[in-house]
Design an enzyme around this catalytic site. Sequence first.
Site, short mmCIF file in Angstrom:
data_model
loop_
_atom_site.label_atom_id
_atom_site.label_comp_id
_atom_site.label_asym_id
_atom_site.label_seq_id
_atom_site.Cartn_x
_atom_site.Cartn_y
_atom_site.Cartn_z
N LEU A 1 0.81 -1.21 0.00
CA LEU A 1 0.00 0.00 0.00
C LEU A 1 0.85 1.26 0.00
CD1 LEU A 1 -2.75 1.42 0.29
CD2 LEU A 1 -2.50 1.20 2.78
N ASP A 2 0.54 2.15 -0.93
CA ASP A 2 1.20 3.46 -1.00
C ASP A 2 2.72 3.36 -1.04
OD1 ASP A 2 -1.33 4.96 1.15
OD2 ASP A 2 -1.24 4.76 -1.03
N ALA A 3 3.24 2.38 -1.71
CA ALA A 3 4.69 2.19 -1.69
C ALA A 3 5.32 2.02 -3.06
CB ALA A 3 5.04 0.98 -0.83
#
Lengths: 325, 269
Positions: free
Chosen positions: A268-270
């Site tokens: 996530l969000d990476a």
Amino acid sequence: MNILRRVSSNFPRVLGFARRTFNSSRFLADFVDSSPPATALGVHVFHCPDEVGIVAKLSECIASRGGNILSVDVFVPENKNVFYSRSEFVFDPIRWPRAEIDEDFFKISKLFNAMRSVVRVPDLDPKYKVAVLASKQDHCLVDLLHEWQDGKLPLDITCVISNHNRGPDTHVIRFLERHGIPYHCLQTNRGNKREGEILDLVHGTDFLVLARYMQILSQNFLESYGKDIINIHHGLLPSFKGGNPSKQAFDAGVKLIGATSHFVTEELDAGPIIEQMVERVSHRDNLQSFVLKSENLEKQCLARAIKSYCELRVLPYQENKTVVF
Amino acid sequence: MHRFQRRKHTQRRCLRPRKQERLLFQKQICSEFVFDPIRWPRAEIDEDFFKISKLFNAMRSVVRVPDLDPKYKVAVLASKQDHCLVDLLHEWQDGKLPLDITCVISNHNRGPDTHVIRFLERHGIPYHCLQTNRGNKREGEILDLVHGTDFLVLARYMQILSQNFLESYGKDIINIHHGLLPSFKGGNPSKQAFDAGVKLIGATSHFVTEELDAGPIIEQMVERVSHRDNLQSFVLKSENLEKQCLARAIKSYCELRVLPYQENKTVVF
């Protein structure tokens, strides 16, 4: 950024010329005399193991077909033995037909074992087929649709998918109806993310845009879809991952807030970051103005990322980064 | 300059206002004024503002007359990295920071021929090398050395100060973190940022609290990076930001521009 002059009506029309500029004072003369060639803009990106002579070969290829290079960005990171380039050139589609452009660059890509060799002629090639996913928050979706309507994004929006229901009188629904873009409401719950249905709906697209789509896409979905997915995160990654970053930032008392657009990966969000933007905040900002400033940043950041991506400016770099020419 | 913070009375005078109301009704004022010290002597300024602070139950009422008041007594702590310390010393030498640097404390030994040592000697500022190890942070000795200072500056001091130290010292400590908090807490943020592939790097100056790199933020600055930057240029850009960010924070603090706000924030006028 099309540089295109079509001079004689006797020449066969080439499909896909979006814009023509006639220089009316020259038109008559050109009709009579031997006319200067029509020109189209081409963009080529190249990503291969580094060695001597790549730029020379690419330039020679373009020049030998009468193409005129307008700019070349080359990036060779130190100690990495990898080569990136992005070339912009104008050429005569009569002299260098579209299919032959592909062939010629393909030969060079074989020669250098390229990981990536993509050429795009914005005026001739079909627009990118894109599906946009959104949740309840409107602002990124609406801004995207307006930019697209203004012709600033070379997209063919195939559909909008949302887990939030929008009534027939909402701005989004009326806009989409006016442009014949289907809106699919696929409400999700903890047990069912409707990924199978989403996959069906986005089949055939070139990439996806998550315009504040608040559901996490599973590894399974990412592997099944297989193509790039661009997300906007309303925070300056890696700060404030997850939900409600504006509130997180507000509570943290930061003096700068930001937005990040990035490719989606299983974490996530990476994923690899494409673009980041910031704006100053101070004690004079309350949560509401934090959110407003943040929304403004997200719109710009997402639009710029999509624009860069469509212009072939974004390339994968090492494991989790990007080259953005 | 005058700093004023008052709590407004609510209608229910006899009851203590609820916390939310208290926060809503706080006011912070910062005023700058010129005056004639003959007509308004320094001691009377203090008295007059004190009366007003009593009148409004102020949490804070501070007045400072830069030309008349003593400079801030400050001790600077640093480790091996020079750049923030050197920049601070040069700014101070140029008269840009109204500080009286009482001493420099470091856990890193510097030889007599180094720029820092020669500079400090020239200006009569003692340098104390207090080497630390895992078991001994020399906090007792540091406390002795910084006794009597108005605040401390951690100019890339890489040791964590314990809760005990913070309570014993009791006054403000300004730190520079070479990253855009809350990103990249801890060590080597430039490398963390480089590996994360960010397009913006930054520096954060903040007050030190018991939690590492988490105190109220005073100032943040950013700079763009791209694929063309390698780790070295990341570090260079970062160091440049840290110097500016720390200097600005100290300057703001000395000008009474920085006030605590809510639990973990600052007002910076």
